[in-house]
Design a protein around this motif. Sequence first.
Motif, PDB file in Angstrom:
ATOM      1  N   GLU A 124     -20.404  13.443 -17.017  1.00 45.90           N
ATOM      2  CA  GLU A 124     -19.284  13.977 -17.819  1.00 45.90           C
ATOM      3  C   GLU A 124     -19.555  13.796 -19.318  1.00 45.90           C
ATOM      4  N   GLU A 125     -20.052  12.627 -19.686  1.00 40.10           N
ATOM      5  CA  GLU A 125     -20.363  12.376 -21.094  1.00 40.10           C
ATOM      6  C   GLU A 125     -21.448  13.330 -21.593  1.00 40.10           C
ATOM      7  N   SER A 126     -22.469  13.547 -20.757  1.00 42.18           N
ATOM      8  CA  SER A 126     -23.570  14.435 -21.142  1.00 42.18           C
ATOM      9  C   SER A 126     -23.087  15.876 -21.272  1.00 42.18           C
ATOM     10  N   THR A 127     -22.162  16.269 -20.365  1.00 37.72           N
ATOM     11  CA  THR A 127     -21.627  17.638 -20.419  1.00 37.72           C
ATOM     12  C   THR A 127     -20.768  17.839 -21.673  1.00 37.72           C
ATOM     13  N   GLN A 128     -19.939  16.823 -21.985  1.00 42.66           N
ATOM     14  CA  GLN A 128     -19.100  16.920 -23.183  1.00 42.66           C
ATOM     15  C   GLN A 128     -19.958  16.955 -24.455  1.00 42.66           C
ATOM     16  N   LEU A 129     -21.063  16.253 -24.417  1.00 43.95           N
ATOM     17  CA  LEU A 129     -21.944  16.225 -25.583  1.00 43.95           C
ATOM     18  C   LEU A 129     -22.554  17.588 -25.869  1.00 43.95           C
ATOM     19  N   MET A 130     -22.638  18.423 -24.811  1.00 40.96           N
ATOM     20  CA  MET A 130     -23.227  19.749 -24.988  1.00 40.96           C
ATOM     21  C   MET A 130     -22.380  20.635 -25.905  1.00 40.96           C
ATOM     22  N   ASP A 131     -21.076  20.393 -25.953  1.00 37.91           N
ATOM     23  CA  ASP A 131     -20.234  21.192 -26.849  1.00 37.91           C
ATOM     24  C   ASP A 131     -20.653  20.998 -28.315  1.00 37.91           C
ATOM     25  N   ALA A 132     -20.893  19.741 -28.671  1.00 45.64           N
ATOM     26  CA  ALA A 132     -21.358  19.462 -30.040  1.00 45.64           C
ATOM     27  C   ALA A 132     -22.744  20.060 -30.268  1.00 45.64           C
ATOM     28  N   GLU A 133     -23.573  20.032 -29.224  1.00 48.71           N
ATOM     29  CA  GLU A 133     -24.924  20.579 -29.345  1.00 48.71           C
ATOM     30  C   GLU A 133     -24.883  22.103 -29.520  1.00 48.71           C
ATOM     31  N   TYR A 134     -23.979  22.773 -28.797  1.00 50.47           N
ATOM     32  CA  TYR A 134     -23.829  24.233 -28.954  1.00 50.47           C
ATOM     33  C   TYR A 134     -23.389  24.573 -30.397  1.00 50.47           C
ATOM     34  N   ALA A 136     -23.863  22.744 -33.109  1.00 51.55           N
ATOM     35  CA  ALA A 136     -24.984  22.481 -34.021  1.00 51.55           C
ATOM     36  C   ALA A 136     -26.003  23.610 -33.958  1.00 51.55           C
ATOM     37  N   ALA A 137     -26.240  24.126 -32.757  1.00 50.01           N
ATOM     38  CA  ALA A 137     -27.192  25.226 -32.599  1.00 50.01           C
ATOM     39  C   ALA A 137     -26.696  26.489 -33.304  1.00 50.01           C
ATOM     40  N   LYS A 138     -25.387  26.782 -33.174  1.00 48.98           N
ATOM     41  CA  LYS A 138     -24.823  27.981 -33.791  1.00 48.98           C
ATOM     42  C   LYS A 138     -24.893  27.881 -35.319  1.00 48.98           C
ATOM     43  N   LEU A 139     -24.576  26.696 -35.868  1.00 52.21           N
ATOM     44  CA  LEU A 139     -24.670  26.511 -37.317  1.00 52.21           C
ATOM     45  C   LEU A 139     -26.107  26.675 -37.803  1.00 52.21           C
ATOM     46  N   ILE A 155     -24.109  29.829 -27.112  1.00 58.82           N
ATOM     47  CA  ILE A 155     -24.249  29.635 -28.558  1.00 58.82           C
ATOM     48  C   ILE A 155     -23.320  30.588 -29.309  1.00 58.82           C
ATOM     49  N   GLN A 156     -23.238  31.798 -28.841  1.00 58.36           N
ATOM     50  CA  GLN A 156     -22.397  32.798 -29.513  1.00 58.36           C
ATOM     51  C   GLN A 156     -20.928  32.384 -29.481  1.00 58.36           C
ATOM     52  N   GLU A 157     -20.491  31.774 -28.351  1.00 63.72           N
ATOM     53  CA  GLU A 157     -19.076  31.437 -28.183  1.00 63.72           C
ATOM     54  C   GLU A 157     -18.762  30.009 -28.630  1.00 63.72           C
ATOM     55  N   ALA A 158     -19.718  29.294 -29.163  1.00 62.15           N
ATOM     56  CA  ALA A 158     -19.470  27.922 -29.609  1.00 62.15           C
ATOM     57  C   ALA A 158     -18.450  27.908 -30.740  1.00 62.15           C
TER      58      ALA A 158
END
Length: 459
Positions: A124-134, A136-139, A155-158
């Motif tokens: 769950e922690e790793s999955t939630q961390l992906m939101d921040a990663e998406y 960062a990728a979009k920026l 990435i487009q919908e982040a």
Amino acid sequence: MENRKRKKGQGVPIKRLNTIMLIIALIIAACMIIVMYFSSATFKESHEITQNLSKWRTSAYDLQVGSDFLTDRIRCFVATGNKVYLDDYFEEANVTKRRDNALKNLESHRTYTDALNDLRKAMEESTQLMDAEYTAAKLTVLAHGQDLSEYPEEIQEAEVSDSDMSLSDEKKKEKATDLVFGEDYRKAKNQISDYMQKCMDSLSEDMGEDQLKMSAKLENQLIIEDVLTVMMIIVIILIVVLNSRLVVKPLQYTIELIREDKDLPMQGATEVRFLAKTYNRLRHTSINTEDQPHYEEMHDAETDLYNAEGYDFLMKNIDCETSALLYIEDEKHDEIIEKHGQEVADRMTVLAAKQLRKAFRSHDYVCRLDNGLLAVILVNAAPSMTDLIKDKIKDVNSKLKFKDETLPPINLHMGGAFGGDGVDADELQEHAKQALEGLNEKHYGALFYHELMGFVWIR
């Protein structure tokens, strides 16, 4: 006490003894097979636990590796803007799926709930961390002025706030870098590592307990196997010792006595004792035939049948368990002596004895005892012959009516007994005597001991 002594003197049937030993050995062997089967199953279960521990530790470790790989790829992409790193990221997240597979492997064995819960929290922690990663990728994509439509839908919908969208390209890069290198991200990664360590510790502890249980169970089963093995060895030794003591040694001693032309002692197993009795009887019969003085000592001069001395010898040497004894006399013997004298009574006894000799088998023994009493020893006789023997007595009485008209009427009556398990000579004679004394008009001149006892005595 007397009964125990009597049975001790009769020996142990080796057939029965071997049968009992065989049954015991088969029971022990069956128990050993069952215990060995469960021991094998326990060993396999213990081996499986060990194998699973290695497999599940690897699976749990894969979740950590997968999470770290995603972190590495997203950080490389943010730092360089190279799309290859982002492709590797989504290859792991959507295709390889090491994190998901690790969770599925442990969920297939729900016994270890604590380890499974910790692994789920790490996921769950790793999955939630992906939101921040998406984000960062979009920026990063926007900061490098790349076409957003060429990137995955995630990435487009982040979500990117309006304030972040209004930042300059350089600031967007700094923001993206802070999202994947900052303190919040580091704390989240540490939390994932903590959950992973708890999962590993819980898994090792739970499976260690299971291994200890399996080890104790296997040890108990091995102890049972050892005990059964010792019991089997004891049974085998007993079979060898008892056969040697009851059969081999008596037979070896018997051979020596036969060579020395001596009587055989009553020792060893029941079967050996039976052979000894039979040999002694045949030996004395042969001696009697060759030695006339000795023959005359054991035979009645008038009838050439066994006398009281011969009867005693036979009763000592026959197998009473498989024989029958009949006591036969004229029901008016004493009255005939009073009216006609001893000579007439003796003539009637001789006539009856000769007729009985003709009526029974050649290997049966007809004996003339004292006071007009006759005895018939039937070898290899069983209670099933009851009616046949009674018919023979009736037939003898019928024939005696027409033998000598100068003599008073002869009417024989008979009391008999069959041998059985544990019956010796004294008991057989006592049973026959009681049957003779128990006669009355209801028995038509013939009665067996088992009839007198209401069939209870037959064994």
